[in-house]
Design an enzyme around this catalytic site. Structure first.
Site, PDB file in Angstrom:
ATOM      1  N   ASP A   1       9.618   0.863   5.071  1.00  0.00           N
ATOM      2  CA  ASP A   1      10.691   0.224   5.837  1.00  0.00           C
ATOM      3  C   ASP A   1      11.603   1.253   6.499  1.00  0.00           C
ATOM      4  O   ASP A   1      11.991   1.102   7.663  1.00  0.00           O
ATOM      5  CB  ASP A   1      11.515  -0.693   4.924  1.00  0.00           C
ATOM      6  CG  ASP A   1      10.649  -1.728   4.223  1.00  0.00           C
ATOM      7  OD1 ASP A   1       9.502  -1.932   4.665  1.00  0.00           O
ATOM      8  OD2 ASP A   1      11.109  -2.322   3.239  1.00  0.00           O
TER       9      ASP A   1
ATOM     10  N   SER B   1      32.022  -4.146   7.169  1.00  0.00           N
ATOM     11  CA  SER B   1      30.975  -4.883   7.869  1.00  0.00           C
ATOM     12  C   SER B   1      31.554  -6.122   8.537  1.00  0.00           C
ATOM     13  O   SER B   1      32.357  -6.837   7.930  1.00  0.00           O
ATOM     14  CB  SER B   1      29.878  -5.287   6.878  1.00  0.00           C
ATOM     15  OG  SER B   1      29.018  -6.214   7.506  1.00  0.00           O
TER      16      SER B   1
ATOM     17  N   THR C   1       0.835  -1.208   0.000  1.00  0.00           N
ATOM     18  CA  THR C   1       0.000   0.000   0.000  1.00  0.00           C
ATOM     19  C   THR C   1       0.865   1.251   0.000  1.00  0.00           C
ATOM     20  O   THR C   1       0.384   2.332  -0.329  1.00  0.00           O
ATOM     21  CB  THR C   1      -0.904   0.032   1.244  1.00  0.00           C
ATOM     22  OG1 THR C   1      -0.097  -0.256   2.388  1.00  0.00           O
ATOM     23  CG2 THR C   1      -2.027  -0.975   1.151  1.00  0.00           C
TER      24      THR C   1
HETATM   25  C1  GLA Z   1       9.034  -3.951   0.597  1.00  0.00           C
HETATM   26  C2  GLA Z   1       9.224  -2.461   0.306  1.00  0.00           C
HETATM   27  C3  GLA Z   1       8.200  -1.607   1.036  1.00  0.00           C
HETATM   28  C4  GLA Z   1       6.777  -2.124   0.818  1.00  0.00           C
HETATM   29  C5  GLA Z   1       6.709  -3.634   1.040  1.00  0.00           C
HETATM   30  C6  GLA Z   1       5.365  -4.209   0.679  1.00  0.00           C
HETATM   31  O1  GLA Z   1       9.310  -4.200   1.947  1.00  0.00           O
HETATM   32  O2  GLA Z   1      10.526  -2.043   0.694  1.00  0.00           O
HETATM   33  O3  GLA Z   1       8.319  -0.260   0.652  1.00  0.00           O
HETATM   34  O4  GLA Z   1       6.307  -1.773  -0.445  1.00  0.00           O
HETATM   35  O5  GLA Z   1       7.702  -4.334   0.302  1.00  0.00           O
HETATM   36  O6  GLA Z   1       4.396  -3.741   1.544  1.00  0.00           O
END
Ligand code: GLA
Length: 381
Positions: free
Chosen positions: A170, A63, A31
């Site tokens: 995210d 890392s 979404t």
């Molecule tokens: C990945 C993307 C997010 C989102 C999800 C699906 O995690 O990085 O931005 O679109 O998929 O909800």
């Protein structure tokens, strides 16, 4: 520990240490690039960065993770350009590029990373890597950027520098989540609400099941879904699918020129509705009732949006069969992780039933852990 790693790599101590978590999304999938609603929360798993500034333009990235090639990646801030080409280091390098491109003076840095966020599990290890870099540089260089702005810059790093067309969920989750809460986010204007989310207090548990599979072409498929949604919005004469009200869904489906886009629209519009429903239920203290909403969301991702896979479907079916209140895939899909809401007393039995179903189907053993809503990005030292 990350300070020791910094010392072992660069021979001196860092100026500070920061952490940024991975995330699980409770509801609101695919979404965020439709200007809709999402509801992630932060995991205790985090990427930690020990950082020192440099004045000579060099950007050195190292890392301690066993998942990435050993050795220091050495770049120059003046030479950073979209397209990267430095593998894992493109994520932090992209953040430096995005900060500088937005006019912030970053004259170099030495960074040592360590991470407990599983990679390739759909738990946003890349957002954690971006956000920890951004919050550290924001503090050290005194940029004064607000968290939502940091998330936007990290998204730009991922979209433009790395070249992955992801939404804003995210990065915002990693930057803005707080302990004990899920983050309700309106991805159009980035309005936020922290929704208390304490499953343990209600005798419940939310399990994360990492299927340990990532199916090929997932990135290309993600891009196709995004393009399909944008085409549908254009055909319907709206800026984004978020603008189609739930009550107007049937009418919108009938108006679409391209009938193949119907399932995409149906998923996005019903998923935004499910986010609203979950917020209402959590706010009225009816956490158990979110279970069926999660399972319904999974069916929509599987049948309409077509981003699930046999392993994710099996977590959901085996979990629900074993008595879970609800379950769904979480994140982009095509592998990665699913969440399963269970009564505390049934948690172990459910996890065993899922593992047994995986063994019977000949899949690799999944990794299961309990999700505890944790803090967003922060300075540790
Ligand atoms: C990945 C993307 C997010 C989102 C999800 C699906 O995690 O990085 O931005 O679109 O998929 O909800």
């Amino acid at each position: 520990m990350s300070e020791d790693g910094f010392r072992a790599t660069y021979g001196t101590g860092p100026e500070g240490v920061w952490a940024a978590p991975g995330r699980v999304n409770l509801i609101g999938e695919h979404t965020d690039y439709n200007d809709g609603f999402v509801m992630p929360f932060a995991l205790p798993h985090a990427t930690v960065a020990a950082v020192a500034r440099r004045a000579d333009g060099r950007l050195r990235l190292h890392s301690g993770s066993p998942d990435v090639p050993a050795g220091v990646v050495e770049l120059h801030v003046d030479e950073l350009a979209p397209g990267g080409g430095a593998g894992w280091a493109d994520y932090p390098a992209g953040v430096v590029w995005a900060l500088r491109d937005a006019g912030h003076e970053i004259t170099g840095a030495d960074i040592h990373f360590e991470s407990t966020v599983p990679t390739g599990a759909g738990l946003s290890s890349s957002a954690a890597l971006e956000v920890v870099t951004a919050v550290a540089l924001n503090d050290l260089y005194g940029l004064g950027l607000e968290r939502w702005r940091i998330a936007r810059l990290c998204q730009r790093a991922e979209n433009v520098y790395v070249g992955a067309p992801t939404g804003i969920m995210d990065q915002t989750a990693s930057a803005c989540c707080t302990e004990g809460h899920a983050l309700w986010l309106d991805t159009r204007d980035l309005a936020q609400r922290q929704i208390p989310f304490d499953m343990a207090a209600q005798g419940l548990r939310l399990l994360v099941v990492d299927t340990r599979v990532t199916h090929a072409h997932s990135e290309g498929e993600y891009g196709k879904r995004r393009t399909g949604c944008e085409q549908a919005a254009a055909q319907l004469g709206v800026d984004a699918l978020r603008d189609i009200p739930y009550e107007g869904l049937e009418d919108a489906l009938a108006r679409l020129e391209d009938p193949e886009l119907r399932p995409l629209v149906r998923h996005v519009v019903t998923e935004d509705r499910r986010v609203e429903r979950v917020v209402e239920l959590l706010e009225t203290g009816d956490a158990r009732a979110i279970g069926p909403v999660l399972t319904e969301g999974h069916a929509s991702l599987r049948d309409d949006f077509k981003v699930s896979c046999p392993e994710l479907d099996l977590v959901v079916s085996a979990g629900v069969e074993a008595g879970a209140l609800g379950a769904r895939m979480t994140g982009g899909g095509f592998g990665g992780s699913a969440i399963v809401l269970v009564e505390e007393s049934a948690a172990e039995k459910t996890a065993e039933a899922i593992a047994a179903a995986f063994a019977t189907a000949g899949h690799r053993e999944p990794r299961v852990f309990t999700a505890v809503p944790s803090a967003g990005a922060r300075r540790l030292v």
